[in-house]
Scaffold this motif. Structure first.
Motif, short mmCIF file in Angstrom:
data_model
loop_
_atom_site.label_atom_id
_atom_site.label_comp_id
_atom_site.label_asym_id
_atom_site.label_seq_id
_atom_site.Cartn_x
_atom_site.Cartn_y
_atom_site.Cartn_z
N ASP A 13 0.65 -1.16 0.01
CA ASP A 13 0.20 -0.16 -0.03
C ASP A 13 0.78 1.10 -0.12
O ASP A 13 0.58 2.23 0.56
CB ASP A 13 -0.88 -0.01 1.06
N GLY A 40 -4.50 -4.33 -3.90
CA GLY A 40 -5.60 -3.37 -4.10
C GLY A 40 -4.73 -2.18 -4.70
O GLY A 40 -4.11 -1.32 -3.78
N HIS A 41 -4.55 -1.76 -6.08
CA HIS A 41 -3.89 -0.51 -6.32
C HIS A 41 -4.73 0.61 -6.82
O HIS A 41 -5.71 0.19 -7.73
CB HIS A 41 -2.90 -1.14 -7.52
N ALA A 297 -7.73 -1.08 0.55
CA ALA A 297 -8.22 -1.04 -0.46
C ALA A 297 -8.89 -2.09 -1.14
O ALA A 297 -9.66 -2.15 -1.90
CB ALA A 297 -7.39 -0.41 -1.91
N ARG A 303 -5.94 0.26 8.52
CA ARG A 303 -4.32 -0.12 8.42
C ARG A 303 -3.72 0.53 9.49
O ARG A 303 -3.82 1.84 10.22
CB ARG A 303 -3.75 0.68 7.20
MG MG Z 1 -3.07 -1.59 -1.80
#
Ligand code: MG
Ligand code: GDP
Ligand code: IMO
Length: 423
Positions: A13, A40-41, A297, A303
């Protein structure tokens, strides 16, 4: 023209999606080499946010070809959903996306087993996407590959064979209901029809492209400290996000890689369990999470947040061979009067010479901090290095010297235009 690897240099991330999108303007082909839909970009185009899980983040540039390498584990449901979402938003995927015939398929039982493992003791805090169980089958030489979709008989045989064993396990060990074989066969035969058009001999395609002078960006998922070999094992993912994984995960040989770009967040985050020496559990951690919008994401989980760990990034730069670095989310630190940077660890009163990856030591090390003055000024509209406040420059100089990294790109917000090169 060149072949570059882009790696997350912390615990994932770091903003890889945003930087891949920026860089893909200069590359012909973007390739994912490991991981799966655990990634998850995020890419922001204007006010639209796209979260990519399996498809390379270059897909939002019309002229870029995107490739999913053999090192990736593919959940067909996630892939087809992602393609449908992109197409719905007017982004053409057909003819621009290729998938390696040797990539392994995530099966419904992989996801189920992931969740079962995580419901017991010793949780890793996985994303629940079936990643670990799929790689287990790959290395146990029982996996089902994309190429198997092309042969109905082989596919059926392999699914039946696998389910015999998995159903035994589900019933006898985990006391769960058995999975219906016929349903899965039918489902995967349907996937075949949808995925066929994308299947390619990726190593030949990529090596030929290099011979023709095309440039290629290899997009890592996760981060170096989540690497199954070099990360904080067992609190890692089940693949090799580090630069070496880019070769095994695509079929591009090491002799053809020209550079490695590291992506580093201006502080540190981690999702899931495991040691995190610079973690801030109190108000400051909350503040970082809130300003940085630090929620997963893929899973939406909050987080864990903490100060920049230069000792960790120095280790990451070493194992990845990082040539240049993009620092992201620098804007998030703007509201702190003082900013701490970890320069090393102390264990039993002694300063450690090298980064310990074993959880036993990492759990009890004491970070050594340098305190730097904040800049208390909004920097999210800055368009160049020279526009940054002096204290921001001092912070960047300090982290680059401590971590031994050459900063070439700075990101001060999620949007494309909130990025600039350091000359
Ligand atoms: Mg990510
Ligand atoms: P990835 O997995 O490495 O691609 O990173 P994620 O997309 O999971 O998480 C990064 C988050 O930070 C996303 O929501 C991005 O839109 C956002 N982001 C990226 N760069 C910046 C930046 O420089 N500043 C801020 N405030 N947000 C950023
Ligand atoms: P991107 O590419 C952050 C973490 C999980 C868990 C561990 C193992 O967006 O940076 P897994 O489902 O892979 O078996 O989970 O790895 N993890 C990530 N953390 N970013 C990611 O991807 C991650 N992918 C997996 O939270 O701790």
């Amino acid at each position: 023209m060149s072949v570059s690897v882009l790696v997350g240099s912390q615990w994932g991330d770091e903003g890889k999606g945003k930087i891949v999108d920026i860089l893909s303007e200069q590359y012909d082909i973007v390739v994912r080499y490991q991981g799966g839909a655990n990634a998850g970009h995020t890419v922001m185009i204007g006010d639209n946010q796209y979260i990519l899980h399996l498809i390379p983040s270059g897909i939002l540039r019309e002229k870029t070809i995107c490739v999913i390498g053999n090192g990736v584990v593919i959940d067909p449901t996630a892939l087809l959903d992602e393609i449908a979402l992109l197409e719905k938003n007017g982004i053409k995927v057909e003819g621009r996306l290729f998938i390696s015939q040797n990539a392994h398929l995530i099966m419904p039982y992989h996801k189920l087993l992931d969740l079962i493992h995580e419901s017991g003791e010793n949780k890793i805090g996985t994303t629940g996407r079936g990643i670990g169980p799929c790689y287990i089958d790959k290395f146990a030489r029982k996996g089902i590959k994309i190429v198997d979709l092309l042969n109905k008989r082989t596919l059926e045989e392999k699914i039946r064979e696998n389910l015999k064993e998995k159903n035994n396990l589900l019933k006898k060990v985990y006391e769960r209901e058995e999975i219906d074989v016929e349903e899965i066969i039918e489902q995967y035969l349907d996937f075949d029809k949808a995925i066929d058009q994308y299947i390619k001999d990726v190593p030949s395609y990529l090596n030929h492209a290099i011979e023709q002078g095309k440039s290629i960006l290899l997009e890592g998922a996760q981060g170096a400290l989540l690497d199954v070999d070099h990360g904080t094992y067992p609190f890692v993912t089940s693949s090799n996000p580090t630069a070496g994984g880019a070769c095994t995960g695509t079929g591009i040989p090491p002799t053809k890689i020209d550079s490695v770009i590291g992506i580093v967040k201006a502080y540190t985050t981690r999702v899931g369990n495991g040691p995190f020496p610079t973690e801030l559990t109190g108000e400051e951690g909350e503040k970082l999470r809130k300003i940085g919008a630090e929620y997963g994401a893929t899973t939406g989980r909050p987080r864990r947040c903490g100060w920049f760990d230069a000792f960790l990034v120095k280790y990451s730069a070493m194992i990845n061979g990082i040539d240049s670095v993009a620092v992201t989310k620098l804007d998030v630190l703007s509201e702190f009067n003082e900013i701490k940077v970890c320069t090393g660890y102390e264990l039993n009163g002694k300063k450690l010479k090298s980064f310990p990856t074993d959880v036993e030591r990492l759990d009890i090390v004491k970070p050594i901090y340098e305190i730097l003055p904040g800049w208390n000024q909004n920097i999210s509209a800055c368009q160049s290095y020279s526009e940054l406040p002096d204290n921001t420059k001092q912070y960047l100089d300090f982290i680059s010297a401590e971590a031994g990294m050459n900063i070439t790109i700075i990101s001060v917000g999620p949007k494309r235009k909130q990025t600039f090169y350091v000359d």
